[in-house]
Motif scaffolding. Structure first.
Motif, mmCIF file in Angstrom:
data_model
loop_
_atom_site.group_PDB
_atom_site.id
_atom_site.type_symbol
_atom_site.label_atom_id
_atom_site.label_comp_id
_atom_site.label_asym_id
_atom_site.label_seq_id
_atom_site.Cartn_x
_atom_site.Cartn_y
_atom_site.Cartn_z
ATOM 1 N N PHE A 359 1.136 -4.337 -1.344
ATOM 2 C CA PHE A 359 0.505 -4.962 -0.185
ATOM 3 C C PHE A 359 -1.004 -4.987 -0.451
ATOM 4 C CE2 PHE A 359 -1.318 -5.138 4.080
ATOM 5 C CZ PHE A 359 -0.560 -6.144 4.655
ATOM 6 N N PRO A 360 -1.659 -6.132 -0.172
ATOM 7 C CA PRO A 360 -3.056 -6.266 -0.610
ATOM 8 C C PRO A 360 -4.001 -5.217 -0.020
ATOM 9 C CG PRO A 360 -2.195 -8.379 0.177
ATOM 10 C CD PRO A 360 -1.119 -7.357 0.422
ATOM 11 N N ASN A 361 -3.886 -4.901 1.257
ATOM 12 C CA ASN A 361 -4.839 -3.959 1.862
ATOM 13 C C ASN A 361 -4.180 -2.594 2.030
ATOM 14 O OD1 ASN A 361 -6.653 -2.509 3.383
ATOM 15 N ND2 ASN A 361 -7.237 -4.237 4.675
ATOM 16 N N GLN A 362 -4.576 -1.643 1.200
ATOM 17 C CA GLN A 362 -3.953 -0.315 1.197
ATOM 18 C C GLN A 362 -4.746 0.699 2.025
ATOM 19 O OE1 GLN A 362 -1.050 0.847 -0.477
ATOM 20 N NE2 GLN A 362 -0.514 -1.267 -0.875
ATOM 21 N N SER A 363 -5.651 0.232 2.880
ATOM 22 C CA SER A 363 -6.434 1.156 3.702
ATOM 23 C C SER A 363 -5.509 2.004 4.582
ATOM 24 C CB SER A 363 -7.404 0.364 4.574
ATOM 25 O OG SER A 363 -7.856 1.167 5.647
ATOM 26 N N SER A 364 -5.868 3.270 4.748
ATOM 27 C CA SER A 364 -5.005 4.164 5.540
ATOM 28 C C SER A 364 -5.015 3.793 7.020
ATOM 29 C CB SER A 364 -5.443 5.614 5.361
ATOM 30 O OG SER A 364 -6.789 5.758 5.764
ATOM 31 N N GLY A 365 -5.966 2.962 7.426
ATOM 32 C CA GLY A 365 -5.998 2.515 8.814
ATOM 33 C C GLY A 365 -5.171 1.260 9.055
ATOM 34 N N VAL A 366 -4.658 0.665 7.980
ATOM 35 C CA VAL A 366 -3.961 -0.628 8.111
ATOM 36 C C VAL A 366 -2.454 -0.401 8.168
ATOM 37 C CG1 VAL A 366 -3.492 -2.821 6.922
ATOM 38 C CG2 VAL A 366 -5.827 -1.957 7.078
ATOM 39 N N LEU A 367 -1.910 -0.396 9.366
ATOM 40 C CA LEU A 367 -0.483 -0.122 9.541
ATOM 41 C C LEU A 367 0.384 -1.294 9.072
ATOM 42 C CD1 LEU A 367 1.336 2.138 10.481
ATOM 43 C CD2 LEU A 367 1.088 1.315 12.828
ATOM 44 N N SER A 368 -0.223 -2.489 9.021
ATOM 45 C CA SER A 368 0.515 -3.639 8.469
ATOM 46 C C SER A 368 1.009 -3.345 7.060
ATOM 47 C CB SER A 368 -0.384 -4.877 8.392
ATOM 48 O OG SER A 368 -0.835 -5.221 9.661
ATOM 49 N N SER A 369 0.287 -2.506 6.332
ATOM 50 C CA SER A 369 0.704 -2.201 4.957
ATOM 51 C C SER A 369 2.071 -1.536 4.953
ATOM 52 C CB SER A 369 -0.328 -1.293 4.271
ATOM 53 O OG SER A 369 -0.347 -0.006 4.866
ATOM 54 N N VAL A 370 2.407 -0.810 6.009
ATOM 55 C CA VAL A 370 3.722 -0.168 6.102
ATOM 56 C C VAL A 370 4.748 -1.139 6.684
ATOM 57 C CG1 VAL A 370 5.009 1.818 6.935
ATOM 58 C CG2 VAL A 370 2.578 2.047 6.473
ATOM 59 N N SER A 371 4.319 -1.873 7.721
ATOM 60 C CA SER A 371 5.250 -2.795 8.375
ATOM 61 C C SER A 371 5.712 -3.906 7.436
ATOM 62 C CB SER A 371 4.590 -3.444 9.593
ATOM 63 O OG SER A 371 4.728 -2.597 10.704
ATOM 64 N N HIS A 372 4.826 -4.339 6.548
ATOM 65 C CA HIS A 372 5.178 -5.448 5.660
ATOM 66 C C HIS A 372 5.545 -4.972 4.260
ATOM 67 C CE1 HIS A 372 4.301 -8.169 8.829
ATOM 68 N NE2 HIS A 372 3.046 -7.769 8.928
ATOM 69 N N SER A 373 6.074 -3.764 4.170
ATOM 70 C CA SER A 373 6.536 -3.236 2.885
ATOM 71 C C SER A 373 7.937 -2.674 3.066
ATOM 72 C CB SER A 373 5.601 -2.115 2.399
ATOM 73 O OG SER A 373 4.310 -2.635 2.149
ATOM 74 N N ASN A 374 8.644 -2.473 1.946
ATOM 75 C CA ASN A 374 9.957 -1.827 2.056
ATOM 76 C C ASN A 374 10.074 -0.577 1.186
ATOM 77 O OD1 ASN A 374 10.339 -2.861 -0.504
ATOM 78 N ND2 ASN A 374 11.772 -4.468 0.129
ATOM 79 N N ALA A 375 8.946 -0.190 0.551
ATOM 80 C CA ALA A 375 9.009 1.000 -0.301
ATOM 81 C C ALA A 375 7.612 1.572 -0.500
ATOM 82 C CB ALA A 375 9.620 0.642 -1.664
ATOM 83 N N LEU A 376 7.587 2.816 -0.983
ATOM 84 C CA LEU A 376 6.342 3.445 -1.432
ATOM 85 C C LEU A 376 6.445 3.584 -2.943
ATOM 86 C CD1 LEU A 376 6.118 6.373 1.174
ATOM 87 C CD2 LEU A 376 4.831 4.219 1.220
#
Ligand code: AMP
Ligand code: MG
Length: 401
Positions: A359-376
């Motif tokens: 996900f392009p923006n990996q900032s810890s404040g950006v929850l979209s990074s989790v919502s628009h991902s399916n894995a770590l």
């Protein structure tokens, strides 16, 4: 400044301190999904209880093929068959008990029945299309062991043994406090642009209830020592574990650390993971306490990696480690970091494997990074990653169930 604590070491300390708090209760199977078995389940029966047919067809002695053979009985599922008369066949249906004497079933597509006599057009071997008594679970066998978290297929398996209810650990009560003067509950209007909506409460409520725990809502806690102490004490009195978000850094607006120390004991760790550096672990009185960071992505990651295994173990669950898969990096990490990075990625199939797109923006404040991902995707400290390298990945759906 204290050294960064590797995740594995933090987990060892956290899990080393756990004793399952919950008592065992009996629950109906339907209500037991997601619960943890409180006792070993030894089967009192054979599953299936008889040799039975895997096909619609004809049961016979293999040596009697190809016939023609007189059809001497008809055995639907649930019927009790008679012994098979020598030199005859039985019309039989899927799931029906095989008549004593028969040693094979031939599927009906390979049979022709004319005037009550059946001829077989296939080669037949003894044992063909018969599901053996006890082949799934034999009487006296351990069907499922204590500490197993029950999934839908486990509920079915327990039902196949004839059990209507099972002993499970009672669900944990997990209290959540969200610290921060800037927080406003969704549904209310923001008074000014310095306020934000409380998202951690909802992320945590979802994660906690998905674990089968009861979510005890401690609401928003203002950033004062008095409010923090009062909320922590109240939460500890009614829950098996207290989880907070925010307020665990060392700023003068961060009161969680000092108040937990006053009310119990606390270790504050600078975890060597990203996102999610500050993490606190301890007790309020006798109640275990976990202080998560405030940033929404950090909350998600630290809950999944630290709080989740802790709560599972507290609940009596034996196996807390999520499976790790391998994928090819669809990204590069050119500079090594000092912490283990948990990049939010989307896995997609490519050729004979999986590719992880970051996900392009990996900032810890950006929850979209989790919502628009399916894995770590896990990038260890000190490592660089070139596109195409193998990386370990953790599926989010397995961390949130
Ligand atoms: P803190 O650790 O309290 O300094 O919080 C770190 C960051 O997370 C700040 O930007 C906070 O505004 C944010 N934050 C803290 N709690 C929440 C919450 N419940 N929901 C959304 N953001 C939060
Ligand atoms: Mg704060």
């Amino acid at each position: 400044m204290s050294a960064l604590l590797p995740l594995a070491e933090a987990l060892e300390r956290v899990l080393g301190a756990v004793t399952a708090v919950a008592g065992v209760e009996t629950r109906s199977l339907i209500a037991a999904r997601g619960c943890v078995l409180g006792e070993d389940i030894i089967s009192a029966v054979d599953v299936p209880p008889s040799d039975n047919s895997a096909m619609d067809g004809y049961a016979l002695r293999a040596a009697d093929a190809p016939g023609p053979l007189a059809v001497s009985q008809r055995v639907p599922a649930g019927a009790v068959p008679a012994a098979l008369a020598a030199g005859t066949a039985a019309r039989i249906f899927t799931g029906a008990a095989v008549p004593p004497g028969a040693d094979a079933v031939v599927m009906q597509e390979d049979c022709a029945e004319v005037d009550g006599r059946v001829t077989i057009a296939a080669t037949v071997a003894s044992g063909d299309n018969i599901r053996r008594r006890g082949q799934d679970i034999a009487r006296g066998e351990m069907a499922l062991s204590r500490g197993r978290r029950l999934r839908p297929q486990d509920m079915g398996l327990l039902a196949s043994l004839g059990l209507a209810s099972v002993p499970v650990f009672r669900p944990l009560r997990v209290a959540v406090l969200c610290t921060g003067d800037e927080l406003v509950e969704p549904g209310d209007a923001l008074a000014h642009e310095s306020q934000i909506y409380n998202s951690n409460r909802y992320t945590l409520a979802g994660l906690i209830t998905a674990l089968g725990c009861e979510f005890v809502d401690g609401g928003i806690v203002r950033d004062t020592p008095e409010d923090t102490a009062q909320a922590l004490s109240a939460a500890a009195a009614q829950a098996d574990c207290v989880i907070t978000s925010g307020g665990v850094s060392v700023g003068e607006e961060d009161h969680v650390k000092a108040q937990v120390e006053r009310l119990g004991q606390l270790d504050l760790w600078k975890l060597a993971i990203k996102p999610g550096k500050p993490l606190a672990f301890g007790r309020i009185g006798d109640t275990p306490f976990i202080g998560l960071p405030g940033n929404p992505s950090s909350v998600f990651v630290t809950f999944c990696l630290v709080a989740r295994p802790f709560l599972l173990r507290l609940q009596g669950c034996a196996d807390t480690a999520p499976p790790r898969l391998l994928a090819r990096a669809g990204f590069a990490v050119p500079r090594p970091g000092s912490r283990q990075d948990y990049l939010r990625v989307t896995l997609r199939r490519e050729g004979d494997g999986l590719v992880a797109e970051r996900f392009p923006n990996q900032s810890s404040g950006v929850l979209s990074s989790v919502s628009h991902s399916n894995a770590l995707a896990v990038v260890p400290p000190g490592s660089v990653v070139a596109e195409g390298d193998r990386v370990e990945v953790l599926l989010l759906d397995l961390l949130t169930a």
